[in-house]
Scaffold this motif. Sequence first.
Motif, mmCIF file in Angstrom:
data_model
loop_
_atom_site.group_PDB
_atom_site.id
_atom_site.type_symbol
_atom_site.label_atom_id
_atom_site.label_comp_id
_atom_site.label_asym_id
_atom_site.label_seq_id
_atom_site.Cartn_x
_atom_site.Cartn_y
_atom_site.Cartn_z
ATOM 1 N N VAL A 31 88.422 -15.051 -61.190
ATOM 2 C CA VAL A 31 89.670 -15.771 -60.901
ATOM 3 C C VAL A 31 89.703 -17.103 -61.649
ATOM 4 O O VAL A 31 90.738 -17.485 -62.218
ATOM 5 C CB VAL A 31 89.834 -16.003 -59.380
ATOM 6 N N THR A 35 92.484 -18.382 -64.512
ATOM 7 C CA THR A 35 93.428 -19.455 -64.175
ATOM 8 C C THR A 35 93.117 -20.787 -64.863
ATOM 9 O O THR A 35 93.916 -21.720 -64.764
ATOM 10 C CB THR A 35 93.457 -19.690 -62.648
ATOM 11 N N VAL A 126 92.862 -16.168 -54.089
ATOM 12 C CA VAL A 126 93.062 -16.777 -55.412
ATOM 13 C C VAL A 126 93.071 -18.296 -55.305
ATOM 14 O O VAL A 126 92.442 -18.996 -56.110
ATOM 15 C CB VAL A 126 94.368 -16.257 -56.046
ATOM 16 N N SER A 232 96.812 -13.352 -60.673
ATOM 17 C CA SER A 232 96.056 -14.584 -60.439
ATOM 18 C C SER A 232 96.870 -15.810 -60.829
ATOM 19 O O SER A 232 96.878 -16.821 -60.120
ATOM 20 C CB SER A 232 94.740 -14.550 -61.233
#
Length: 295
Positions: A31, A35, A126, A232
Amino acid sequence: MPKKQTYPFCVAGVAGSMAACCTHPLDLTKVRMQTIPPLPGAKRPSTLSVIRTTVAEQGVKSLYTGLTASLLRQMSYSLVRLGSYESMKEHLSKDGRPSGGTLLLAAMLAGGLGGVAGNPADILLVRMTSDSIRPLEHRYHYSNALSGLVTLVRHEGARGLARGLGTNTTRAVLMNGSQVWSYDLFKTILLRHRIPVIDYHFHDNLGLHMAASTLAGTVATTVCSPADVMRSRLMSAKGKSRPLEVLTRSLREEGPRFLFKGWTPAFIRLGPNTIFMFVFLEQLKKGWRTLFPAQ
């Protein structure tokens, strides 16, 4: 005529939760890789560099940040997608073995149901796993999944629980179709055919479950990567974010390769997770048969 063995839904959720406890650090790494905003001229962070940075800055314990959200996700998303698929497969098998296409449709439908059921927990997962890499003013500061759920509803309303629902459901459909269905397919193929190079024939045991789940994890990682990245980014964003806007901006800034960003940690995580999940599921089902034999 003996009654066909059935299993409670909770078996699927428990198997998923047990697997998540083993692979959560890899989920967190995946994750964060998906991101982390791109920096001009900077190299993309590798799996090991993200893990090293996390441990160096926050300690080993931080690799399990967001575990409560992961467990909540397994007891909603995995419970529904695996449990409903088992129920559908049992129903479809009453008149003989169903076709591969029928089972694929059943797996995809079950995945869609799981995606809807697990969406709130997915948002929390997330956000909790990526919170420490966000600017201080944009952090969520959820202490655990339940308090995070309350905070999410309080600040964003019930509609906040549906953030990224379309992308997440699409991913869940792809995941169940590529992971659960392919696991059944690989099990069938490996049981029916002898491996010619080493002259080996699989039996329905731990070796078969591990081989089939490893192949299924590879297929699922590749098929689901684009939807996983989009999910995500949508769920971690503050304010309104539309899938098309996120897709267009990411393609412009990073190129199409961004759709497979985090593939390595996703595979490193999903491969073992798939193995653990199906091995635990098979063993739990075996234990259930022993404790409660069909009459």
